[in-house]
Design an enzyme around this catalytic site. Structure first.
Site, mmCIF file in Angstrom:
data_model
loop_
_atom_site.group_PDB
_atom_site.id
_atom_site.type_symbol
_atom_site.label_atom_id
_atom_site.label_comp_id
_atom_site.label_asym_id
_atom_site.label_seq_id
_atom_site.Cartn_x
_atom_site.Cartn_y
_atom_site.Cartn_z
ATOM 1 N N THR A 28 0.710 -1.213 -0.085
ATOM 2 C CA THR A 28 0.057 -0.042 -0.027
ATOM 3 C C THR A 28 0.842 1.150 -0.077
ATOM 4 O OG1 THR A 28 -1.871 -1.232 1.131
ATOM 5 C CG2 THR A 28 -2.025 1.095 1.278
ATOM 6 N N THR A 103 1.878 -4.948 4.194
ATOM 7 C CA THR A 103 1.790 -5.320 5.840
ATOM 8 C C THR A 103 1.328 -6.687 5.970
ATOM 9 O OG1 THR A 103 -0.277 -4.245 5.796
ATOM 10 C CG2 THR A 103 1.560 -2.882 6.646
HETATM 11 N N1 ASP Z 1 -2.524 -5.911 0.929
HETATM 12 C C1 ASP Z 1 -1.435 -4.907 0.984
HETATM 13 C C2 ASP Z 1 -0.375 -5.901 1.317
HETATM 14 O O1 ASP Z 1 -0.038 -6.176 1.984
HETATM 15 C C3 ASP Z 1 -1.755 -4.326 2.383
HETATM 16 C C4 ASP Z 1 -0.578 -3.260 2.772
HETATM 17 O O2 ASP Z 1 0.273 -2.989 2.019
HETATM 18 O O3 ASP Z 1 -0.564 -2.851 3.967
HETATM 19 O O4 ASP Z 1 0.333 -5.669 -0.006
#
Ligand code: ASP
EC number: 3.5.1.1
Length: 359
Positions: A28, A103
């Site tokens: 993200t 994340t």
């Molecule tokens: N779906 C995303 C990922 O893990 C969520 C994030 O970046 O926090 O790439």
């Protein structure tokens, strides 16, 4: 792998005193909204437009971007080999490394890096964001800026944090002790069984006693073999013999992380223990890890875990599931004998579990 390399001209206003390599894998943090309102990765060359304060850092910053930035839910073994290789290949040229990563699976990737990069004596800081860098209330700027500072932080000329960590929402955590625990608020990560390595406020307060000490003259060793013939089996009330036996009969399966209750407890019914015993006897390696975020497995504390110990289920102590499954994938591919894999599973190899007696 066909990386995109961007050198950022950040040090225009100050003297360069350190260097850092950012590895942009996706997630993200590095996304922006397109015309349709969907989140898509933006060109990292434009990072200075998004975070102009980068120019006030006195570090030379280079960015290596994955050719196709990924949502971290798509991370696979090849991505891990690529991440580890980029760090290994560039190890001597930088003071530290920041891995920008989604994340969702960050705790798995950080755990895996701690095994694949042994003898590490420079910081490798994973970070990301809950909101894209272009969003008004984004946490990306603070997470990235502080990660860069930690990646280049030195005391008496030595890196302060020579290990793989996750920095998120003001907390620096050991990577292989971390868990994603929150998908909406900014405090996405926790490390229940190990103290934070630092906390950032108006200064960064390092918890020196908990940080792996810097070892002079350590040579980095990079491992690129992994084995994903593994599974996580989470117990739940009502699990059947049919499900258990089918899981253990999976072709090629070599190792199982068994997520048990509380301090490592499971049903004590005969069929359950027999199903596990049969699996152990045919050579499966089974590691007992608790479904609780904090505390540890103590096989034999309750009657409902005594049999697990007797039939050869190994105790994962206070390891997280993320650190356990990646450790299993790593050891299965890099150790020659099952006895060595079993021996290493019940003791720390990269600070991922405590050195208390493993039962
Ligand atoms: N779906 C995303 C990922 O893990 C969520 C994030 O970046 O926090 O790439």
């Amino acid at each position: 792998m066909n990386y995109k390399i961007v050198r950022l001209n950040t040090a225009a206003k100050s003297e360069i005193t350190s260097s850092v390599l950012i590895i942009y894998t996706g997630g993200t943090l590095g996304m922006a909204y397109d015309e349709s309102g969907a989140l898509v990765p933006f060109n990292f060359g434009q990072i200075l437009e998004k975070i102009p304060t980068l120019t006030s850092m006195n570090a030379a910053i280079t960015v290596i971007s994955f050719p196709e930035p990924i949502d971290s839910s798509n991370v696979n073994m090849q991505h891990w080999v690529d991440m580890a290789y980029i760090i290994y290949e560039n190890y001597d040229s930088y003071d530290g490394f920041v891995v920008l990563h989604g994340t969702d699976t960050m705790a798995y990737s950080a755990s895996m890096m701690s095994y694949m990069l042994q003898g590490l004596s420079k910081p490798v800081i994973f970070t990301g964001a809950q909101l894209p860098i272009s969003a008004m209330r984004s946490d990306a700027r603070e997470n990235l800026m502080t990660s860069l500072e930690i990646a280049t932080a030195k005391a008496n000329g030595k890196p302060i944090v020579p290990e793989v960590c996750i920095f998120f929402n003001h907390m620096l955590l050991r990577g292989n002790r971390s868990k994603k625990v929150q998908s909406v608020h900014f405090d996405a990560f926790e490390s229940e069984n190990y103290p934070p390595l630092a906390e950032s406020g108006i200064v960064i307060d390092y918890n020196y006693a908990s940080i792996k000490p810097f070892e002079e003259g350590k040579k980095l060793k990079y491992f690129n073999q992994l084995d994903n013939n593994v599974m996580v089996l989470k117990l739940f009330p009502g699990i059947t013999q049919n499900i258990m036996d089918s899981c253990f009969a999976t072709k090629g399966l070599r190792g199982v992380v068994l997520e048990t209750y509380g301090s490592g407890n499971s049903p004590s019914e005969r069929w359950f223990i027999e199903s596990l015993e049969k699996a152990v006897k045919k050579g499966l390696i089974i590691l007992n890890v608790s479904q609780c975020n904090g505390g540890r497995v103590i096989q034999g504390r309750y009657e409902t875990s005594k049999d697990l110990k007797r039939i050869g289920v190994l105790s994962g102590g206070d390891i997280t599931t993320e650190a356990a499954i990646t450790k299993l994938m790593f050891l299965l591919a890099n150790e020659n004998s099952d006895s060595e894999i079993r021996r290493k599973l019940i003791q720390p190899i990269a600070g991922e579990m405590s050195l208390t007696a493993q039962v």
